[in-house]
Scaffold this motif. Structure first.
Motif, mmCIF file in Angstrom:
data_model
loop_
_atom_site.group_PDB
_atom_site.id
_atom_site.type_symbol
_atom_site.label_atom_id
_atom_site.label_comp_id
_atom_site.label_asym_id
_atom_site.label_seq_id
_atom_site.Cartn_x
_atom_site.Cartn_y
_atom_site.Cartn_z
ATOM 1 N N ARG A 163 79.996 63.298 14.168
ATOM 2 C CA ARG A 163 79.545 63.561 15.537
ATOM 3 C C ARG A 163 78.408 64.578 15.551
ATOM 4 N NH1 ARG A 163 83.208 63.022 20.117
ATOM 5 N NH2 ARG A 163 84.720 61.452 19.514
ATOM 6 N N LYS A 164 78.582 65.627 14.746
ATOM 7 C CA LYS A 164 77.532 66.652 14.666
ATOM 8 C C LYS A 164 76.212 66.008 14.229
ATOM 9 C CE LYS A 164 80.150 70.372 15.243
ATOM 10 N NZ LYS A 164 79.943 71.326 16.314
ATOM 11 N N ARG A 165 76.317 65.138 13.258
ATOM 12 C CA ARG A 165 75.101 64.499 12.752
ATOM 13 C C ARG A 165 74.497 63.566 13.796
ATOM 14 N NH1 ARG A 165 74.152 64.435 7.025
ATOM 15 N NH2 ARG A 165 75.538 65.935 6.038
ATOM 16 N N VAL A 166 75.369 62.885 14.555
ATOM 17 C CA VAL A 166 74.860 62.024 15.620
ATOM 18 C C VAL A 166 74.111 62.863 16.660
ATOM 19 C CG1 VAL A 166 75.501 60.515 17.535
ATOM 20 C CG2 VAL A 166 76.571 60.214 15.310
ATOM 21 N N ALA A 167 74.670 64.033 16.975
ATOM 22 C CA ALA A 167 74.004 64.918 17.934
ATOM 23 C C ALA A 167 72.629 65.326 17.402
ATOM 24 C CB ALA A 167 74.866 66.149 18.205
ATOM 25 N N PHE A 168 72.547 65.613 16.102
ATOM 26 C CA PHE A 168 71.246 65.907 15.483
ATOM 27 C C PHE A 168 70.302 64.724 15.662
ATOM 28 C CE2 PHE A 168 72.093 69.288 11.969
ATOM 29 C CZ PHE A 168 72.713 70.079 12.907
ATOM 30 N N ALA A 169 70.831 63.532 15.367
ATOM 31 C CA ALA A 169 69.992 62.332 15.423
ATOM 32 C C ALA A 169 69.460 62.111 16.829
ATOM 33 C CB ALA A 169 70.793 61.119 14.959
ATOM 34 N N LEU A 170 70.332 62.366 17.817
ATOM 35 C CA LEU A 170 69.907 62.177 19.206
ATOM 36 C C LEU A 170 68.733 63.104 19.530
ATOM 37 C CD1 LEU A 170 70.561 60.633 21.755
ATOM 38 C CD2 LEU A 170 72.242 62.367 22.345
ATOM 39 N N ALA A 171 68.849 64.356 19.100
ATOM 40 C CA ALA A 171 67.757 65.297 19.342
ATOM 41 C C ALA A 171 66.512 64.871 18.564
ATOM 42 C CB ALA A 171 68.189 66.703 18.950
ATOM 43 N N ASP A 189 61.609 62.921 19.179
ATOM 44 C CA ASP A 189 60.358 63.312 18.523
ATOM 45 C C ASP A 189 60.008 64.766 18.772
ATOM 46 O OD1 ASP A 189 59.526 61.280 17.006
ATOM 47 O OD2 ASP A 189 58.191 60.367 18.497
ATOM 48 N N PRO A 190 60.918 65.675 18.431
ATOM 49 C CA PRO A 190 60.647 67.080 18.740
ATOM 50 C C PRO A 190 59.752 67.731 17.692
ATOM 51 C CG PRO A 190 62.779 66.879 17.697
ATOM 52 C CD PRO A 190 62.199 65.500 17.742
ATOM 53 N N LYS A 191 59.176 68.873 18.091
ATOM 54 C CA LYS A 191 58.464 69.698 17.121
ATOM 55 C C LYS A 191 59.394 70.815 16.675
ATOM 56 C CE LYS A 191 54.946 70.102 20.068
ATOM 57 N NZ LYS A 191 53.685 70.508 20.702
ATOM 58 N N ILE A 192 60.201 71.267 17.646
ATOM 59 C CA ILE A 192 61.136 72.348 17.346
ATOM 60 C C ILE A 192 62.526 71.937 17.817
ATOM 61 C CG2 ILE A 192 60.557 73.516 19.533
ATOM 62 C CD1 ILE A 192 61.042 76.169 18.057
ATOM 63 N N LEU A 193 63.526 72.292 17.023
ATOM 64 C CA LEU A 193 64.901 71.930 17.369
ATOM 65 C C LEU A 193 65.718 73.184 17.610
ATOM 66 C CD1 LEU A 193 65.531 69.093 14.850
ATOM 67 C CD2 LEU A 193 66.298 69.005 17.213
ATOM 68 N N LEU A 194 66.392 73.230 18.747
ATOM 69 C CA LEU A 194 67.291 74.337 19.031
ATOM 70 C C LEU A 194 68.710 73.861 18.762
ATOM 71 C CD1 LEU A 194 65.854 75.382 22.531
ATOM 72 C CD2 LEU A 194 65.058 76.115 20.291
ATOM 73 N N ALA A 218 71.411 65.068 29.215
ATOM 74 C CA ALA A 218 70.382 64.143 29.681
ATOM 75 C C ALA A 218 69.048 64.863 29.859
ATOM 76 C CB ALA A 218 70.811 63.487 30.988
ATOM 77 N N GLU A 219 69.116 66.043 30.466
ATOM 78 C CA GLU A 219 67.873 66.802 30.666
ATOM 79 C C GLU A 219 67.237 67.180 29.339
ATOM 80 O OE1 GLU A 219 69.010 69.981 33.447
ATOM 81 O OE2 GLU A 219 67.252 69.336 34.588
ATOM 82 N N SER A 220 68.087 67.517 28.378
ATOM 83 C CA SER A 220 67.534 67.912 27.084
ATOM 84 C C SER A 220 66.874 66.724 26.387
ATOM 85 C CB SER A 220 68.626 68.513 26.192
ATOM 86 O OG SER A 220 69.351 67.488 25.544
ATOM 87 N N LEU A 221 67.190 65.514 26.846
ATOM 88 C CA LEU A 221 66.532 64.329 26.293
ATOM 89 C C LEU A 221 65.299 63.954 27.117
ATOM 90 C CD1 LEU A 221 69.674 62.137 25.541
ATOM 91 C CD2 LEU A 221 68.347 63.510 23.937
ATOM 92 N N GLY A 222 64.898 64.869 27.993
ATOM 93 C CA GLY A 222 63.679 64.631 28.753
ATOM 94 C C GLY A 222 63.857 63.699 29.940
ATOM 95 N N ILE A 223 65.097 63.528 30.386
ATOM 96 C CA ILE A 223 65.348 62.645 31.523
ATOM 97 C C ILE A 223 65.261 63.442 32.820
ATOM 98 C CG2 ILE A 223 67.126 61.282 32.683
ATOM 99 C CD1 ILE A 223 68.087 60.507 29.826
ATOM 100 N N ASN A 224 64.483 62.941 33.756
ATOM 101 C CA ASN A 224 64.371 63.579 35.061
ATOM 102 C C ASN A 224 65.602 63.189 35.878
ATOM 103 O OD1 ASN A 224 63.821 64.029 37.837
ATOM 104 N ND2 ASN A 224 61.653 64.192 37.366
#
Lengths: 255, 287, 342
Positions: free
Chosen positions: A155-163, A167-172, C202-208
């Motif tokens: 699940r943790k890895r899926v959450a990473f994948a979602l972020a 196409d981020p430049k920086i990941l929090l 959802a917001e963190s995924l850029g969804i309005n």
């Protein structure tokens, strides 16, 4: 990369984050540590636009993003994960990830009605992006399993994948290693190194000191909303104020 | 002038009833974060229980009120155990739907036994007091005094007793309460019990000057929700102040503006307030 | 064996068979009344599909849905009975009206989170009821609206007959389902589901959030308006009771029984429960004695309803058929499994 100046957030009369200035360099692992209630999560929420700061500025690649809403900040390349990620349990891993790239697409209601070529192309792109992100975190083999059927670490890895799909430049990353065993923690640390190797910038909150010391290029320590130290792991672990803050009544220091 | 005082009296009466119902609702919300849509049904069952005890069993008004309060308290506790407790980790939409399920069930059961007719409930307090032209029916006075007594009693219970303190502690900080070893199950059951009893008493106080029927809880529960949104969800003083605001707005609005639309005033207020302040009138920060 | 039947149900042919059944139903029905009941059930199903958009996909419990159904019915009724419009223009008018009102209500209410939204829409539903009941100059109050026009068939069919009207409703139902099926698989549908998973994520995924929630809400109220307008055209006599909150509760029950957030759930739930209530006459009045506990049991034990539970079961089965080695390679400790299933 990310430059924060005199950032303050007041809740009622209390300062959750107080006058914090810090600069996170590109392509590095930047960690934020501190006792419970030190304002770490609030700090993340401020950067990601979930909270509006009371004062101070946030610059992303030189662009002022201080008062932008969440979704726009995400579009500018700030991805994030949460301590707990609610996903659609009765859908497959891949299905959950496809929406991750939505912010780079433009199809609307009309495209859905006429099933436009643009929609088809964008859906393909999103699917490819999801597969790519899944591959990046090493979970291609579970793409067709339900979220409900995968392990905590997956699940943790899926959450990473979602972020990553945004196409981020920086990941929090907010406590990415909470609730996983030491072996798996090492695996997640490797994944973060892999992100750095692919040109990303990582910014994480974590309580697991062993992991932080091994992976962070730079650490910022918060206590009661204030920055009390920053520097390399060695500098921080020898800092008198930091030792004081941790010994001064927090059980997480040992963790 | 007298008409004006009369409306103040009406406002106080309505405000007292609304406040009592809202108090139970806000207690449950504060502690369990459940918007209990079934609370209006508990209120309705309370009225029917009193009616049943008075008419069919033949006990005195006061005993009927006490009996009804006890029955509804137990009913509320059963709801907590059987329905809300199993759902405590579910997505928030589930407990709302479950609450609606309870509401539908209770209404249908009452309607099956007593029919959908409007009934009149008698009360021993039928006299009318005349203070220099200001006419106050005894029952209205009883409502106001009863509500004040209950609110004061509840305050003493919450502030001065150990059990009350645990309820407050849990309302303020759920995680903290677990850490210091508060028995969350007990607090949840107690809160539901208190909220059910308050609803039953409010219904028994109000029924003699109103009517008893299966759908009587609809309007009251919706107004109670408006009140706790006004007063901040979970806030006890907020429920009382909010109850008074709505009570007075209705009394004066109904008299000076339009009787037909008096029920809409509360909802109009809600729409206006939430349009301007999505987090409610007195709420500190967002939930 | 069960799996084979299940696989058969998943085939596209199953849909065609259902459609074929719906098409021949008027010839199979014992009497006109059954056709009428089926048409009513279809109308409710359209409204439930609307509820499924905002509540099922987008996760926002909308308790004003019955109110928007009534607005659709009243708009059509009043335009044809009082203002001399003919059916089809008034029909479009009803859709526009519910869409516009949905937009206005949505813009205000969707800024509110979870509980607040549910409570707010509960109140909106009640305001709609009160206005229909009290605003006599416009709505005729408790008397209701009579002499509503029936749809005219351009000289080809007569929709005052039950059977042609049945086909008209069926046509709209198919259209409504077609759009939902397209929506739910599209990026837009996935966006709605992401919002259901959580505003923050959802917001963190850029969804309005606002834009998407309002869109989902307007779609849902338009569906309610469509159903309401068809209903008014069929019964041709409506009253404030159409906005009774119990209609919203009925629809929530249909949705939950069938399967919230699923494609065929709203149809199955609505048809199933409408026919069960019809065939057990005593249930008509006291159906809530069954529906109420049913809702509770469903959310506790089967939150995804018949269709959702079925789909989950099918998926698990098909995963189990994949050879062990291919399925997974991670080491799973039993405690972890238990944790995830909890």
């Amino acid at each position: 990369m990310l430059k924060v100046d005199n950032l303050t957030k007041m809740f009622g009369g209390l300062a959750a984050v107080s006058n914090v200035s810090v600069e996170f360099e590109a392509n590095k692992v930047n960690a934020i540590i501190g006792p419970n209630g030190a304002g770490k999560s609030t700090f993340f929420n401020l950067i990601a636009g979930a909270h509006k700061p009371t004062s101070g500025t946030i610059l992303l690649d030189g662009k002022d993003v201080t008062n932008l809403p969440c979704d726009q900040i995400a579009r500018l390349g700030v991805g994030r994960t949460f301590q707990t990620t609610n996903l659609f349990e009765q859908a497959t891993v891949l299905d959950n990830l496809i929406v991750g790239h939505r912010l780079r697409t433009r199809s609307g209601l009309w495209d859905v009605l006429v099933n436009s070529r643009r929609l088809q192309a964008e859906e393909r792109a999103c699917r490819e992006k999801a597969r790519e992100a899944l591959d990046f975190v090493g979970l291609s083999h579970v793409e067709n399993r339900f979220i409900a059927d995968i392990t905590q670490e997956e699940r943790k890895r899926v959450a990473f994948a979602l972020a990553l799909a945004t196409d981020p430049k920086i990941l929090l990353l907010d406590e990415p290693a909470a609730g996983v065993n030491p072996e798996e923690t090492e695996g997640l640390a490797d994944l973060m190194r892999k992100m750095i190797n692919h040109g990303l910038t990582v910014c994480l909150i974590e309580h697991k000191m062993g992991m932080i010391m091994g992976i962070a290029d730079k650490i910022m320590v918060l206590d009661h909303g204030e920055k009390i130290a920053e520097g390399t792991p060695e500098q921080v672990s020898n800092d008198a104020a930091v030792i004081e803050a941790y010994l001064g009544g927090d059980e997480d220091a040992a963790a | 002038m007298n008409l004006f005082l009369q409306q103040i009296m009406n406002g106080l009466t309505l405000g007292s009833i609304y406040g009592l119902v809202a108090l139970g609702l806000t207690l449950v919300y504060g502690i369990l974060h459940i918007p209990n849509f079934a609370h209006g049904a508990l209120y309705m069952v309370g009225a029917f229980m009193s009616y049943f005890l008075m008419v069919d069993v033949g006990v005195h008004y006061w005993f009927a009120m006490a009996g009804s309060a006890a029955i509804v308290a137990v009913l509320a506790i059963i709801c907590e155990r059987l329905v809300f407790h199993p759902l405590r980790h579910s997505p928030p939409i589930h407990d709302k739907i479950a609450a609606i399920g309870i509401l539908l069930f209770l209404e249908a059961v009452v309607q099956m036994f007593w029919g959908a007719d409007f009934r009149r409930m008698s009360s021993p307090f039928t006299g009318i007091l005349n203070f220099d032209g200001l006419i106050i029916p005894e029952q209205r006075l009883l409502i106001i005094i009863g509500a004040l007594t209950l609110v004061a009693g509840l305050q003493i219970f919450l502030r001065k007793t150990m059990t009350g303190a645990t309820i407050i502690a849990m309302a303020q900080n759920r995680e903290g309460a677990f850490l210091v070893g508060i028995d969350a199950n007990r607090v949840a059951m107690m809160t539901f019990g208190i909220s059910g009893a308050l609803a039953a008493i409010a219904a028994t106080l109000y029924a003699p000057i109103n009517l008893v029927y299966p759908a009587m809880g609809h309007l009251v529960i919706m107004k109670a929700f408006v009140i706790i949104i006004l007063g901040g969800m979970g806030s006890i003083p907020g429920a009382i102040v909010g109850g008074m605001i709505i009570g007075f707005a209705e009394a004066f609005g109904g008299f000076y503006i339009s009787t037909a639309y008096k029920d809409i005033i509360a909802f109009g207020l809600l729409v206006v307030i939430l349009s301007i302040r999505p987090q409610g009138l007195f709420a500190k920060g967002a939930h | 064996m069960l799996l084979k039947i299940a696989a058969l149900l998943m085939k596209p042919g199953a849909k065609m068979a259902m459609l074929a059944f719906a098409l021949v139903f008027p010839f199979l029905a014992a009497n006109e009344y059954q056709v009428y009941v089926m048409a009513t059930a279809f109308i409710w199903a359209i409204a439930v599909y609307g509820l499924n958009i905002i509540t099922g996909y987008c996760g926002q419990l909308n308790l004003a849905h019955g109110g928007f159904f009534a607005i659709g019915a009243y708009t059509l009724g009043l335009l044809t009975a009082d203002y001399g419009w003919s059916f089809w223009p008034a029909f479009v008018g009803a859709l526009v009206m519910t869409a516009v009102l949905g937009f206005l209500v949505g813009v205000v209410s969707l800024r509110l989170k979870e509980h607040y939204f549910a409570i707010f829409t509960l109140c909106v539903g009640f305001i709609i009821y009160l206005l229909l009941d009290k605003w006599e100059e416009l709505t005729h109050g408790a008397i209701g609206v009579r002499d509503i026009a029936a749809p005219y068939g351009f000289g080809l069919v007569d929709f005052t007959d039950t059977t042609p009207f049945y086909y008209l409703v069926l046509g709209f139902l198919v259209l409504a389902m077609w759009f939902i099926s397209r929506l739910s698989k599209s990026l837009l549908g996935r966006t709605f589901i992401a919002i259901r998973n959580g505003d923050e994520l959802a917001e963190s995924l850029g969804i309005n959030l606002m834009r998407n929630k309002v869109l989902a809400f307007v779609l849902s109220t338009t569906y309610a308006g469509l159903a309401g307008a068809l209903y008014a055209g069929m019964v041709r006599f409506i009253g404030p009771e159409e906005a009774n909150i119990n209609h919203t509760f009925d629809m929530i029950t249909y949705l939950l029984v069938g399967g919230i957030g699923t494609l065929s759930g709203p149809l199955l739930g609505t048809l199933g429960l409408v026919w069960i209530t019809q065939s057990l006459q005593f249930l008509e009045e006291y159906r809530m004695i069954i529906f109420g506990p049913l809702l509770v049991v469903l959310v506790i034990f089967f939150p995804r309803g018949i269709v959702g539970s079925f789909l989950t079961w099918i998926h698990r089965k098909s995963q189990a058929l994949v050879p062990e080695g291919k399925r997974k390679d991670s080491k799973v400790t039993p405690t972890k499994e238990a944790e995830n299933n909890a």
